[in-house]
Design a protein around this motif. Sequence first.
Motif, PDB file in Angstrom:
ATOM      1  N   SER A   9       0.843  -1.274   0.003  1.00  0.00           N
ATOM      2  CA  SER A   9       0.079  -0.026  -0.038  1.00  0.00           C
ATOM      3  C   SER A   9       0.796   1.083  -0.100  1.00  0.00           C
ATOM      4  O   SER A   9       0.313   2.316  -0.465  1.00  0.00           O
TER       5      SER A   9
ATOM      6  N   GLN B  10       2.858   4.867   1.290  1.00  0.00           N
ATOM      7  CA  GLN B  10       2.727   5.718   2.120  1.00  0.00           C
ATOM      8  C   GLN B  10       1.258   6.468   1.822  1.00  0.00           C
ATOM      9  O   GLN B  10       1.007   6.465   0.782  1.00  0.00           O
ATOM     10  N   PHE B  11       0.593   6.747   2.983  1.00  0.00           N
ATOM     11  CA  PHE B  11      -0.696   7.263   2.733  1.00  0.00           C
ATOM     12  C   PHE B  11      -0.601   8.739   2.522  1.00  0.00           C
ATOM     13  O   PHE B  11       0.529   9.348   2.979  1.00  0.00           O
ATOM     14  N   SER B  12      -1.294   9.398   1.514  1.00  0.00           N
ATOM     15  CA  SER B  12      -1.043  10.669   1.466  1.00  0.00           C
ATOM     16  C   SER B  12      -1.164  11.704   2.592  1.00  0.00           C
ATOM     17  O   SER B  12      -0.687  12.886   2.596  1.00  0.00           O
TER      18      SER B  12
ATOM     19  N   ASP C 214       0.062  11.034   5.377  1.00  0.00           N
ATOM     20  CA  ASP C 214       1.457  10.924   6.111  1.00  0.00           C
ATOM     21  C   ASP C 214       2.191  11.829   5.236  1.00  0.00           C
ATOM     22  O   ASP C 214       3.313  12.478   6.122  1.00  0.00           O
TER      23      ASP C 214
END
Length: 59
Positions: free
Chosen positions: A31, A33-35, A37
């Motif tokens: 997945s 890094q989340f936005s 983050d």
Amino acid sequence: RSYVEAQERAAAAYRDREHWLRMSILNTAHSGQFSSDRTIAEYNRDIWHLETVAPKSAG
């Protein structure tokens, strides 16, 4: 029709517990890094200027 077919494939995958577990783990692992983050890191860099703290390891 394509939605129904996708639902049927998802239901079949879910019934195969081992397959579903493997797909779930691989999906999580890939997945990235989340936005949010990235956004928080940018706020820190541009506004807060706080020292980054490394996460604690388990155990």
